[in-house]
Design an enzyme around this catalytic site. Structure first.
Site, PDB file in Angstrom:
ATOM      1  N   HIS A 151       0.810  -1.174   0.047  1.00 57.75           N
ATOM      2  CA  HIS A 151       0.154   0.054  -0.020  1.00 57.75           C
ATOM      3  C   HIS A 151       1.018   1.126   0.083  1.00 57.75           C
ATOM      4  O   HIS A 151       1.589   1.392   0.760  1.00 57.75           O
ATOM      5  CB  HIS A 151      -0.941  -0.026   1.228  1.00 57.75           C
ATOM      6  CG  HIS A 151      -1.951   1.135   1.046  1.00 57.75           C
ATOM      7  ND1 HIS A 151      -3.151   0.955   0.536  1.00 57.75           N
ATOM      8  CD2 HIS A 151      -1.707   2.359   1.578  1.00 57.75           C
ATOM      9  CE1 HIS A 151      -3.819   2.352   0.697  1.00 57.75           C
ATOM     10  NE2 HIS A 151      -2.950   3.049   1.225  1.00 57.75           N
ATOM     11  N   CYS A 152       0.745   2.237  -0.987  1.00 54.90           N
ATOM     12  CA  CYS A 152       1.696   3.296  -1.116  1.00 54.90           C
ATOM     13  C   CYS A 152       1.100   4.333  -0.713  1.00 54.90           C
ATOM     14  O   CYS A 152       0.120   5.001  -1.127  1.00 54.90           O
ATOM     15  CB  CYS A 152       1.912   3.323  -2.462  1.00 54.90           C
ATOM     16  SG  CYS A 152       3.318   4.722  -2.925  1.00 54.90           S
ATOM     17  N   PRO A 153       1.376   5.102   0.508  1.00 57.04           N
ATOM     18  CA  PRO A 153       0.620   6.280   0.991  1.00 57.04           C
ATOM     19  C   PRO A 153       1.204   7.463   0.034  1.00 57.04           C
ATOM     20  O   PRO A 153       0.076   8.349  -0.071  1.00 57.04           O
ATOM     21  CB  PRO A 153       1.518   6.461   2.352  1.00 57.04           C
ATOM     22  CG  PRO A 153       2.606   5.921   2.515  1.00 57.04           C
ATOM     23  CD  PRO A 153       2.464   4.678   1.425  1.00 57.04           C
TER      24      PRO A 153
END
Ligand SMILES: [Zn+2]
Ligand SMILES: [Zn+2]
Length: 354
Positions: A181-183
């Protein structure tokens, strides 16, 4: 007390648990009673479940902490996206207002043409891939019934999971071929946007290296000028000049830092893609390799089709011209396969665990 699920059912049928729950019902407010009942059920399920172990207890105790971290990451995702856009725009503004005039005044026409062509091509590639990586859905499990093969069941979604699918706690759903998951994208990186994510990292690194190299002499001049001015305290130095010098230093420091940090991340992802692995599979495969090594066997990743083929599958290159049209130019072509079923290489019999 520990007993099998069957005996818990018998307890419920006999009414012993129900009578326990009923006690003191009228004295407390409804919301407090609900929390009380939930806490009791939690404790009871932990005590009566024959499969309870230290991992289950640890997960249950720290569940509120995980919720909080997930919630904060979800909320901060929008801030991170704004930060990426603002920082990129600030570098662009400096490049157009300071770098470009210098290039136009001092360089020869062929160098000017190269800088303008390369700079704009790089900018288009960054903007396109960032937008696509953030806006493209990574791929989710189909809601309708299907008879596709699956390898396990997601405990959170209560849905069958195909190979390479993992549950994301921040998105709160299962993601096909999940990488992470890429913020910075406020999105999961999965089957349908993995290529956009990698291309964005690559072109952003190239752009930062380009700014860092092109602005190196400007940075040294600006830094020396500021230092000299500070030491001599002589002010033949207008506010505009000082602002220009500071913005050049800001641009060089930021682009050089991002070039190193994002460059390292891009190289790491390139290594994973060459191996036919995602970030999650790297850990899984490593463990599996160690487990089989203890049996004297060698683990082989079933999704590794060979270095060049892995890249071709990842980038969607089916013929030679695709290296230009699908890799060096913005392209919205879909990835290979649907993310639900995977071509698995035939595994040699001597590598299968006993
Ligand atoms: Zn799930
Ligand atoms: Zn996610």
């Amino acid at each position: 007390m520990r007993c099998s699920p069957g005996s818990v059912l018998n307890l419920l049928r006999s009414g012993r648990l129900r009578s326990c729950v009923r006690r003191g019902r009228n004295r407390l407010p409804l919301w407090l009673r609900k929390i009380w009942l939930y806490a009791r059920l939690l404790v009871q399920s932990l005590c009566f479940n024959t499969l309870t172990d230290s991992d289950v207890v640890f997960d249950s105790i720290f569940e509120p902490v995980f919720w909080t971290v997930d919630y904060v990451t979800r909320w901060f995702g929008l801030l991170f996206v704004c930060l990426v856009v603002i920082l990129t725009c600030s570098i662009l503004a400096i490049a157009y207002m300071v770098l470009l005039p210098l290039i136009l005044n001092t360089y020869s026409p062929p160098w000017i043409a190269w800088h303008i062509c390369y700079g704009h091509w790089n900018l288009v590639m960054i903007a396109f891939h960032y937008y696509k990586a953030a806006k493209t859905s990574p791929g989710h499990l189909p809601t309708e019934k299907n008879d596709r093969p699956f390898v396990s069941v997601c405990k959170k979604c209560i849905m069958p999971k195909p190979a390479r699918t993992h549950h994301c706690g921040i998105c709160n759903r299962c993601i096909l071929k999940m990488d992470h998951h890429c913020p910075w994208l406020n999105n999961c990186v999965g089957h349908f946007n993995h290529r956009y994510f990698f291309s964005f990292c690559l072109f952003m690194t190239l752009g930062c290296v380009y700014c860092s190299i092109s602005g190196r002499n400007l940075f040294l001049d600006a830094y020396n000028a500021l230092e000299t001015n500070f030491q001599t305290a002589a002010p033949p130095y207008t506010l505009k000049e000082r602002m220009i010098h500071k913005s050049i230093i800001y641009m060089w420091v930021l682009t050089s830092t991002v070039a190193v940090a994002l460059g390292a991340l891009t190289v790491w992802h390139a290594v994973l893609i060459s191996r036919g692995e995602t970030s999650i599979e790297r850990h899984v495969n490593k463990k599996e390799g160690q487990r089989l090594a203890a049996w004297g066997k060698v683990y082989r990743n079933p999704f590794n089709y060979g270095k060049l083929n892995n890249w071709k599958v990842f980038l969607g290159v089916e013929k030679r011209s695709h290296w230009v049209t699908r890799v060096l130019l913005p392209s919205g072509h879909p990835p290979h396969g649907d993310g639900l079923t995977w071509d698995i290489l035939p595994v040699r019999k001597d590598l299968i665990p006993v």
